[in-house]
Design an enzyme around this catalytic site. Structure first.
Site, short mmCIF file in Angstrom:
data_model
loop_
_atom_site.label_atom_id
_atom_site.label_comp_id
_atom_site.label_asym_id
_atom_site.label_seq_id
_atom_site.Cartn_x
_atom_site.Cartn_y
_atom_site.Cartn_z
N ARG A 27 -1.31 2.88 7.84
CA ARG A 27 -0.37 1.87 7.30
C ARG A 27 0.63 1.39 8.35
O ARG A 27 1.78 1.10 8.02
CB ARG A 27 0.39 2.42 6.09
CG ARG A 27 -0.47 2.62 4.85
CD ARG A 27 -0.65 1.32 4.08
NE ARG A 27 -1.66 1.47 3.05
CZ ARG A 27 -1.40 1.65 1.76
NH1 ARG A 27 -0.16 1.70 1.33
NH2 ARG A 27 -2.37 1.77 0.90
N ARG A 31 4.95 -2.62 4.68
CA ARG A 31 6.26 -3.06 4.20
C ARG A 31 7.46 -2.56 4.97
O ARG A 31 8.56 -3.11 4.83
CB ARG A 31 6.42 -2.68 2.72
CG ARG A 31 5.66 -3.60 1.80
CD ARG A 31 5.55 -3.02 0.42
NE ARG A 31 4.78 -1.79 0.48
CZ ARG A 31 4.50 -1.03 -0.57
NH1 ARG A 31 4.96 -1.34 -1.76
NH2 ARG A 31 3.76 0.05 -0.42
N ARG A 40 4.16 -11.67 4.07
CA ARG A 40 3.70 -11.54 2.69
C ARG A 40 4.40 -12.56 1.79
O ARG A 40 3.78 -13.15 0.90
CB ARG A 40 3.92 -10.13 2.16
CG ARG A 40 3.19 -9.89 0.85
CD ARG A 40 3.47 -8.54 0.27
NE ARG A 40 4.88 -8.37 -0.02
CZ ARG A 40 5.41 -7.31 -0.61
NH1 ARG A 40 4.63 -6.29 -0.96
NH2 ARG A 40 6.69 -7.24 -0.85
N ASP A 77 -7.87 -3.78 2.45
CA ASP A 77 -7.64 -2.71 1.47
C ASP A 77 -8.98 -2.08 1.09
O ASP A 77 -10.03 -2.72 1.23
CB ASP A 77 -6.95 -3.26 0.22
CG ASP A 77 -6.25 -2.14 -0.53
OD1 ASP A 77 -5.13 -1.77 -0.14
OD2 ASP A 77 -6.85 -1.59 -1.48
N TYR A 154 -10.21 4.29 -8.82
CA TYR A 154 -9.46 3.08 -9.21
C TYR A 154 -10.24 2.24 -10.22
O TYR A 154 -9.68 1.68 -11.16
CB TYR A 154 -9.11 2.24 -7.98
CG TYR A 154 -8.07 2.91 -7.10
CD1 TYR A 154 -6.71 2.77 -7.38
CD2 TYR A 154 -8.43 3.72 -6.04
CE1 TYR A 154 -5.75 3.40 -6.60
CE2 TYR A 154 -7.48 4.36 -5.26
CZ TYR A 154 -6.14 4.19 -5.55
OH TYR A 154 -5.19 4.83 -4.79
O1 CP3 Z 1 -3.31 1.15 7.62
C1 CP3 Z 1 -3.15 -0.07 7.75
O2 CP3 Z 1 -2.15 -0.58 8.31
C2 CP3 Z 1 -4.27 -0.99 7.31
C3 CP3 Z 1 -4.18 -1.52 6.02
C4 CP3 Z 1 -4.47 -0.70 4.78
C5 CP3 Z 1 -3.89 -1.03 3.52
N1 CP3 Z 1 -4.47 -0.26 2.57
C6 CP3 Z 1 -2.88 -2.07 3.31
C7 CP3 Z 1 -2.06 -2.02 2.10
C8 CP3 Z 1 -5.36 0.35 4.57
C9 CP3 Z 1 -6.19 1.14 5.57
C10 CP3 Z 1 -5.35 0.62 3.17
C11 CP3 Z 1 -6.20 1.64 2.52
C12 CP3 Z 1 -5.94 2.00 1.12
N2 CP3 Z 1 -5.65 1.18 0.08
C13 CP3 Z 1 -6.05 3.32 0.62
C14 CP3 Z 1 -6.46 4.51 1.42
C15 CP3 Z 1 -5.41 4.98 2.31
C16 CP3 Z 1 -4.25 5.60 1.63
O3 CP3 Z 1 -3.14 5.07 1.80
O4 CP3 Z 1 -4.46 6.58 0.94
C17 CP3 Z 1 -5.76 3.27 -0.76
C18 CP3 Z 1 -5.73 4.45 -1.71
C19 CP3 Z 1 -5.53 1.91 -1.10
C20 CP3 Z 1 -5.24 1.36 -2.43
C21 CP3 Z 1 -3.90 0.76 -2.50
N3 CP3 Z 1 -3.54 -0.40 -1.84
C22 CP3 Z 1 -2.79 1.23 -3.21
C23 CP3 Z 1 -2.76 2.48 -4.05
C24 CP3 Z 1 -1.75 0.33 -2.97
C25 CP3 Z 1 -0.40 0.34 -3.60
C26 CP3 Z 1 0.47 1.39 -3.03
C27 CP3 Z 1 1.42 0.76 -2.06
O5 CP3 Z 1 1.59 1.32 -0.96
O6 CP3 Z 1 1.99 -0.26 -2.44
C28 CP3 Z 1 -2.23 -0.64 -2.08
C29 CP3 Z 1 -1.48 -1.79 -1.53
C30 CP3 Z 1 -1.41 -1.92 -0.04
N4 CP3 Z 1 -2.47 -1.77 0.81
C31 CP3 Z 1 -0.27 -2.28 0.70
C32 CP3 Z 1 -0.67 -2.36 2.04
C33 CP3 Z 1 0.17 -2.75 3.23
C34 CP3 Z 1 1.09 -2.62 0.12
C35 CP3 Z 1 0.99 -3.96 -0.50
C36 CP3 Z 1 2.28 -4.72 -0.47
O7 CP3 Z 1 2.52 -5.45 0.51
O8 CP3 Z 1 3.03 -4.61 -1.44
#
Ligand code: CP3
Length: 351
Positions: A27, A31, A40, A77, A154
């Site tokens: 990540r 954010r 965003r 994602d 999910y």
């Molecule tokens: O790592 C990186 O910088 C690359 C981008 C990336 C995102 N999601 C961007 C994201 C990667 C590799 C993921 C993988 C992902 N997505 C996982 C596995 C890794 C982990 O964190 O366990 C999972 C479980 C998801 C599913 C997911 N996407 C969830 C549960 C959420 C909401 C939780 C949160 O942090 O808000 C997301 C949203 C998400 N994916 C965001 C980002 C930057 C936040 C979205 C926003 O801008 O509000």
């Protein structure tokens, strides 16, 4: 300064010697960065960012412009595949992902299409190609997907979950249906990751974020074999180089030995496992990636430095370590702490 073409990540993942430990952070685009929040807001939503290759490229590069990181990871994602299966994915602000049409019955599973990455996921593949071009070889690009088990949680729960009641019920009451879903996801993921590799991803990572919620026996039945199937189906070489594979089962530290036989090059390790212990168990058969507690980014600077050193020293000497967090950066982290962490890793010489 290092010469153009920093490939420390690719070498460390294959346990080849490197002059210092490579570092990237799960990540790393997200954010906690003001420029991410600005992009965003401009895009209108998280999915609008993901589905626009120009914006996805811009956001992928943000942490690379700001910090001397050793890898870029595609901004996307793990839920793009179920999105392409038309389950009605939405990210509500502060709520995480939601599916309008969760998958619960044999009929729901039988209806699911196999997405074609060339059309249904074209936006991801175009983003990979664009990012590769815009990186100009500065650092390698990591592509990724979720593990079938993690993505299925999910799809079946209809969103995030702590206890996974619906999919756990399927494990016990309808295992054959669940296997059908996991099999479809594995096939979809092979096509998807091979398309990412074809477009320029130089390493790939499987995020098995919820593998650790399974019993050891269920991990071997419902997560591991599908990750093995994916790895078996992946393109091994691109641009004349091996494309290393990383598998990260969060909460799976006790099962690292099970990863030895599934064709991955590196295991991601969360902060609950000691790297020295992990290394003693996998020896020189797997590289390790991790595993600083993400909460250490809230520590005072000197304490953060000491925690970074502790991780580096627990791995010890020799090749095969990629420094990372044990899970993703949280949105409340100060970008200056991230700079400090990266600097501490880069300064450190043990080998
Ligand atoms: O790592 C990186 O910088 C690359 C981008 C990336 C995102 N999601 C961007 C994201 C990667 C590799 C993921 C993988 C992902 N997505 C996982 C596995 C890794 C982990 O964190 O366990 C999972 C479980 C998801 C599913 C997911 N996407 C969830 C549960 C959420 C909401 C939780 C949160 O942090 O808000 C997301 C949203 C998400 N994916 C965001 C980002 C930057 C936040 C979205 C926003 O801008 O509000």
């Amino acid at each position: 300064m290092e010469a153009a073409g920093n490939d420390l990540l690719l070498r460390a993942l294959l346990r080849e010697p490197t002059p210092r430990r490579p570092v990237w952070l799960m990540r790393q685009a997200g954010r906690y960065l003001p420029e991410y929040r600005e992009a965003r807001a401009r895009a209108g939503s998280f999915m609008a960012l993901c589905t626009n290759p120009q914006l996805a490229c811009e956001v992928t590069l943000q942490p690379i412009e700001r910090y001397p990181l050793d890898a870029a990871i595609l901004f996307s994602d793990i839920l793009t595949i179920p999105h392409a299966m038309r389950l009605g994915l939405e990210f509500e602000a502060g709520e995480g992902p939601r599916f309008a049409h969760p998958v619960r019955t044999a009929a729901d599973i039988a209806r699911l299409p196999l997405p074609d990455p060339g059309t249904d996921l074209r936006y991801v593949i175009d983003a990979v190609a664009l990012i590769r071009r815009e990186l100009h070889g500065r650092v390698p690009l990591i592509g990724f997907a979720g593990s079938p088990w993690t993505v299925a949680t999910y799809m079946v729960e209809g969103g995030g979950s702590k206890l996974f009641p619906a999919i756990k019920r399927m494990i016990y009451a309808a295992p054959r249906e669940l296997h059908r879903l996991l099999e479809l996801l594995a096939r979809a993921t092979i096509l998807y990751l091979n398309a990412q590799i074809g477009a320029g991803a130089q390493a790939v990572m499987l995020f098995d974020t919820w593998g650790g919620a399974l019993t050891p026996a269920h991990y071997e039945e419902f997560s591991l074999p599908y990750m093995a199937q994916i790895l078996d189906g992946l393109t091994r070489h691109a641009d004349g180089r091996v494309v290393p594979r990383i598998v990260f089962t969060k909460g799976g530290g006790a099962w690292l030995d099970k990863l030895l036989a599934i064709g991955c090059d590196a295991a991601g390790v969360d902060w609950t496992t000691d790297l020295a212990d992990a290394r003693a168990r996998v020896g020189d058969r797997l590289a390790l990636q991790g595993n600083l507690d993400p909460a250490a980014l809230h520590a005072p600077p000197e304490v953060l430095d000491a925690e970074v050193r502790r991780v580096l020293e627990s791995f010890g000497r020799g090749p095969g370590h990629v420094f990372n967090l044990g899970h993703g950066i949280t949105p409340d982290v100060d970008p200056q702490s991230v700079a400090r962490l990266i600097e501490a890793v880069r300064r450190y010489r043990l080998d």
